[in-house]
Design an enzyme around this catalytic site. Structure first.
Site, PDB file in Angstrom:
ATOM      1  N   TYR A  86      36.867  28.797  27.022  1.00 24.48           N
ATOM      2  CA  TYR A  86      36.613  28.327  25.666  1.00 24.48           C
ATOM      3  C   TYR A  86      36.209  26.853  25.614  1.00 24.48           C
ATOM      4  CZ  TYR A  86      38.776  32.677  24.007  1.00 24.48           C
ATOM      5  OH  TYR A  86      39.080  33.990  23.753  1.00 24.48           O
TER       6      TYR A  86
ATOM      7  N   LYS B 246      42.695  35.429  37.836  1.00 26.13           N
ATOM      8  CA  LYS B 246      41.848  36.283  38.674  1.00 26.13           C
ATOM      9  C   LYS B 246      41.538  35.525  39.958  1.00 26.13           C
ATOM     10  CE  LYS B 246      40.055  39.786  38.328  1.00 26.13           C
ATOM     11  NZ  LYS B 246      40.474  41.125  38.868  1.00 26.13           N
TER      12      LYS B 246
ATOM     13  N   ASP C  93      43.710  41.793  34.802  1.00 23.19           N
ATOM     14  CA  ASP C  93      43.533  43.212  34.504  1.00 23.19           C
ATOM     15  C   ASP C  93      44.826  43.987  34.750  1.00 23.19           C
ATOM     16  OD1 ASP C  93      43.228  42.554  37.176  1.00 23.19           O
ATOM     17  OD2 ASP C  93      41.630  44.006  37.568  1.00 23.19           O
TER      18      ASP C  93
ATOM     19  N   ASP D 283      44.646  34.294  25.430  1.00 19.04           N
ATOM     20  CA  ASP D 283      44.272  34.787  24.109  1.00 19.04           C
ATOM     21  C   ASP D 283      44.333  36.316  24.074  1.00 19.04           C
ATOM     22  OD1 ASP D 283      43.293  34.941  21.529  1.00 19.04           O
ATOM     23  OD2 ASP D 283      41.280  34.231  22.024  1.00 19.04           O
TER      24      ASP D 283
ATOM     25  N   ASP E 129      47.601  39.007  22.349  1.00 19.58           N
ATOM     26  CA  ASP E 129      47.374  40.023  21.322  1.00 19.58           C
ATOM     27  C   ASP E 129      47.879  41.394  21.775  1.00 19.58           C
ATOM     28  OD1 ASP E 129      46.201  38.033  19.860  1.00 19.58           O
ATOM     29  OD2 ASP E 129      44.326  39.091  19.483  1.00 19.58           O
TER      30      ASP E 129
END
Length: 367
Positions: A138, A193, A225, A249, A253
């Site tokens: 971001y 990752k 993942d 982020d 959620d």
């Protein structure tokens, strides 16, 4: 006895409703003499009227007051010329200008709330996602490249300073908590990752270095993942998860979905000197003005604000008030007479706030 000033930006959509409900609860818990909420303009609606999403006076108040409480921001169709949403820009500007580098998202299954993960109904989910808030993918916001309508690129940014400080925030938090529900162990899980990208391998390496200062806290690793599977199958294993901006982020959620949804998901954006508190949900303009929104995420964010102020100013009364708000929310949900619509009930925004205020008042009478 110290009093506090809070810059309050109600914003757009359901923002004014959930903010008003939260102010009612916090005032009941603490008293009007201890905390003053000063309403400041900002958001997509304000931008539509004035061309400013974050007026200078609002930013000055956020910079100079003791904390920031935000409702929600964003309206359909109110976008910048590049297509990005105006509403998001309000807290993003505050995030970067006030260096709010740690986004803290508690994931907790409250009593009386039914989890989609049936094995955990009745408890067992209680962890915090700590998201690095100023770097990562971001960081390219507004700086990516769109080449002749044929190719677009954004750059992932990971620095030693940014990773060190958010890792230290996560390990400090793990030291203060009770440990993971499964085994009671203080644990920080590094989500990355590192097997694919050098930037994430560097993120992990810096977290490893910081861990050396925290021998009483375990360190754990999970690829972004794989952790989405683990958060569903064994959420009780987690205590604190630290992640790069975008991964944090996304997984926060997912975590919210396992404990009832975004309407019960609080958040805080914290720096060394400033902090902003808001529900993790959006502005939900489709239900604005209908008294249909749940104020719980904002109320719980308000409790987080009281805890942060208490730690910052060594104010035991604020700590107690934050604890009382959380306990009152728990009692109301456990009783089951007042349940917001997003959790399967019919209780409106105002009635939820009033029920929590009654729970606080009844507690006072028993003392």
């Amino acid at each position: 006895m110290k009093s506090y000033r809070v810059a309050t930006i109600a914003g757009d959509g359901i923002g004014p409703e959930v903010t008003a409900a939260t102010l009612k609860v916090l005032t009941e818990a603490l008293g009007a003499s201890r905390i003053t909420f000063e309403d400041m303009p900002g958001g997509a609606g304000h931008y539509s009227r004035t061309g400013e999403v974050l007026p200078d006076d609002t930013f000055a108040a956020c910079r100079d007051m003791d904390a920031i409480l935000h409702g929600a921001a964003g309206l359909p169709g109110v976008n910048y010329p590049d297509g990005t949403e105006v509403g998001n820009d309000l807290h993003l500007r505050l995030r970067f200008r006030l260096d709010l580098y740690a986004n803290m998202r508690p994931i907790r299954l409250w009593p009386g709330v039914r989890s989609p993960l049936r094995d955990f109904d009745g408890g067992g989910i209680d962890y915090v996602v700590v998201r690095e808030n100023t770097e990562g993918l971001y960081a390219s916001r507004g700086a990516g490249v769109l080449l002749r309508g044929e190719m677009a690129t954004d750059t992932l940014v990971v620095t030693r300073k940014g990773t060190e400080r958010v890792a230290r925030f996560a390990f400090d938090l793990a030291q203060r908590r009770k440990g993971a529900p499964r085994d009671g162990r203080a644990r920080v899980t590094v989500c990355d990752k590192a097997n694919i990208l050098r930037s994430y391998a560097f993120f992990r390496a810096v977290c490893d270095e910081v861990h050396g200062d925290y021998p009483g806290v375990e360190i754990d690793y999970a690829y972004a993942d794989a952790i989405t599977v683990h958060m569903v199958k064994r959420p009780d294993f987690y205590d604190v998860i630290v992640a790069e901006n975008m991964f944090g982020d996304i997984i926060s959620d997912l975590g919210a979905a396992t404990v009832g949804g975004m309407g019960i998901s609080p958040s805080a954006e914290i720096g060394d000197s400033h902090a902003l508190f808001q529900g993790a949900h959006g502005s939900a303009p489709d239900i604005a003005g209908q008294d249909a929104a749940s104020p719980l995420a904002t109320i719980l964010s308000g409790a987080m604000m009281l805890h942060w102020l208490a730690d910052r100013h060594e104010d035991a009364d604020l700590r107690q008030a934050g604890d009382r708000v959380e306990a009152a929310v728990g009692r109301v949900l456990a009783k089951g007479d007042h349940v917001p619509r997003d959790l399967g009930g019919q209780t409106g925004c105002n009635a939820m706030a009033e029920a929590i205020c009654r729970a606080l008042s009844e507690e006072d009478k028993t003392k």
